[in-house]
Design a protein around this motif. Structure first.
Motif, mmCIF file in Angstrom:
data_model
loop_
_atom_site.group_PDB
_atom_site.id
_atom_site.type_symbol
_atom_site.label_atom_id
_atom_site.label_comp_id
_atom_site.label_asym_id
_atom_site.label_seq_id
_atom_site.Cartn_x
_atom_site.Cartn_y
_atom_site.Cartn_z
ATOM 1 N N PRO A 49 0.647 -1.267 -0.002
ATOM 2 C CA PRO A 49 0.129 -0.078 0.057
ATOM 3 C C PRO A 49 0.794 1.040 -0.032
ATOM 4 N N LEU A 50 0.659 2.128 -0.638
ATOM 5 C CA LEU A 50 0.975 3.509 -0.970
ATOM 6 C C LEU A 50 0.534 4.693 -0.250
ATOM 7 N N ALA A 65 -7.179 4.722 -6.649
ATOM 8 C CA ALA A 65 -6.189 4.415 -5.551
ATOM 9 C C ALA A 65 -6.795 3.800 -4.199
ATOM 10 N N ALA A 66 -7.793 4.159 -3.621
ATOM 11 C CA ALA A 66 -8.444 3.964 -2.492
ATOM 12 C C ALA A 66 -8.987 2.163 -2.767
ATOM 13 N N LYS A 67 -9.492 2.215 -4.045
ATOM 14 C CA LYS A 67 -10.182 0.910 -4.506
ATOM 15 C C LYS A 67 -8.829 -0.105 -4.334
ATOM 16 N N LEU A 68 -7.732 0.366 -4.626
ATOM 17 C CA LEU A 68 -6.662 -0.653 -4.941
ATOM 18 C C LEU A 68 -5.919 -0.803 -3.435
ATOM 19 N N GLY A 69 -6.742 -0.224 -2.471
ATOM 20 C CA GLY A 69 -5.911 -0.457 -1.243
ATOM 21 C C GLY A 69 -4.987 0.619 -0.685
ATOM 22 N N HIS A 70 -4.723 1.716 -1.227
ATOM 23 C CA HIS A 70 -3.846 2.567 -0.930
ATOM 24 C C HIS A 70 -4.558 3.680 -0.145
ATOM 25 N N LYS A 71 -3.631 4.447 0.622
ATOM 26 C CA LYS A 71 -3.998 5.425 1.811
ATOM 27 C C LYS A 71 -4.160 6.547 0.802
ATOM 28 N N GLY A 115 -13.275 5.511 1.497
ATOM 29 C CA GLY A 115 -12.150 5.408 1.874
ATOM 30 C C GLY A 115 -11.162 6.415 1.898
ATOM 31 N N VAL A 116 -11.574 7.674 1.417
ATOM 32 C CA VAL A 116 -10.564 8.490 1.067
ATOM 33 C C VAL A 116 -10.769 9.686 2.197
ATOM 34 N N GLU A 117 -9.548 10.270 2.606
ATOM 35 C CA GLU A 117 -9.687 11.278 3.372
ATOM 36 C C GLU A 117 -9.650 12.604 2.877
ATOM 37 N N ARG A 118 -10.591 13.582 3.167
ATOM 38 C CA ARG A 118 -10.959 14.834 2.118
ATOM 39 C C ARG A 118 -10.440 16.032 2.902
ATOM 40 N N VAL A 119 -9.775 16.904 2.240
ATOM 41 C CA VAL A 119 -9.450 18.379 2.993
ATOM 42 C C VAL A 119 -9.976 19.415 1.906
ATOM 43 N N ASP A 120 -11.186 20.147 2.265
ATOM 44 C CA ASP A 120 -11.386 21.047 1.270
ATOM 45 C C ASP A 120 -10.873 22.198 1.566
ATOM 46 N N VAL A 121 -10.563 22.878 0.307
ATOM 47 C CA VAL A 121 -9.937 24.389 0.226
ATOM 48 C C VAL A 121 -10.520 25.063 -0.731
ATOM 49 N N CYS A 142 5.356 9.865 0.504
ATOM 50 C CA CYS A 142 4.176 9.645 -0.184
ATOM 51 C C CYS A 142 4.351 10.030 -1.794
ATOM 52 N N ILE A 143 3.303 9.823 -2.282
ATOM 53 C CA ILE A 143 3.152 10.134 -3.930
ATOM 54 C C ILE A 143 2.362 11.375 -4.025
ATOM 55 N N PHE A 144 2.829 12.622 -4.524
ATOM 56 C CA PHE A 144 1.907 13.579 -4.564
ATOM 57 C C PHE A 144 1.445 13.787 -6.034
#
Ligand code: PMT
Length: 210
Positions: free
Chosen positions: A4-5, A40-46, A61-67, A85-87
């Motif tokens: 997992p990435l 990415a979440a479906k494939l088990g990544h954070k 499964g995704v953590e969201r930050v609104d800006v 991480c991968i940005f």
């Protein structure tokens, strides 16, 4: 599944306010970035998804930050990234913002016909110490411009799309992209759904990190 990435993804537009009811922005809907987050979440990544103002549901499964603004997106990105991480910068960040923002709605008689602008930070260029994947939204000289951005921003890969093409770029459910690497290699993909493009990008990230 591979290891997992940890993905940090920007998506959508930013808004740069002139006064409380007027802003500079662009037509990004967030569909491309949200598709990558979903894949990415479906494939088990954070996944941490930093979203500009869009009308999309958060993928499971995704953590969201609104800006809202580019500077808020930059602060959220600095907070979220880490060396492992991968940005992925899918967002269409406004390169400029009005030098000042009025605190009250400007009356037509108070408005100048010139708006003074200042540069916003280049988020993707400024982030360092992790694997970086960029996007390039181009209207001409697509490969040349994208390759230049890939090298200038020190990216592992850039995903170029010609936003003048039907079924590609802003707001569409499909995209046609070319993966471009810093050594000049290119991999053109056929037109496909944004979710299918997203899966290919996530797989490519898994390969880059393996
Ligand atoms: O959201 P959709 O409606 O689905 O549309 C998808 C998309 C067209 C927005 C997407 O596919 C896309 O091309 N995103 C990149 C848009 C863009 O701003 O490209 P650019 O060539 O101007 O920027 C190059 C890269 O630098 C991008 O990764 C961008 O996120 C990043 N950047 C740019 C300026 C800035 N101040 N900070 C940045 O991080």
């Amino acid at each position: 599944m591979k290891k997992p990435l940890n993905f940090v993804i920007t998506a959508g537009p930013t808004r740069e306010f002139i006064d409380p009811v007027r802003f500079l922005s662009n037509p990004s809907t967030g569909k491309m970035g949200f598709s990558i987050a979903r894949a990415a979440a479906k494939l088990g990544h954070k996944v941490t998804l930093i979203a500009g103002p869009v009308a999309l549901k958060t993928p499971s499964g995704v953590e969201r930050v609104d800006v809202v603004s580019a500077r808020e997106m930059f602060n959220a990105a600095k907070e979220a990234v880490s060396t492992d991480c991968i940005f992925i910068a899918t967002a269409a960040v406004a390169d400029w913002r009005p030098k000042t923002c009025a605190t009250k709605k400007l009356k037509k008689t108070e408005m100048s016909d010139v708006i003074k602008l200042v540069r916003n930070p280049d988020i993707l260029k400024s982030i360092s110490g992790c694997v970086k994947i960029g996007f390039a939204a181009e209207t001409n000289d697509v490969l040349e411009e994208a390759t230049r951005k890939c090298r200038e921003k020190n990216l592992a890969m850039i995903v170029a799309n010609d936003v003048t093409e039907e079924g590609a770029g802003f707001g569409t459910d499909t995209n046609r992209v070319v993966f471009i690497y810093p050594d000049g290699r290119t991999m053109p993909l056929k037109k496909m759904s944004k979710l299918a493009v997203a899966r290919r990008i996530v797989r490519e990230c898994e390969n880059i990190c393996s």
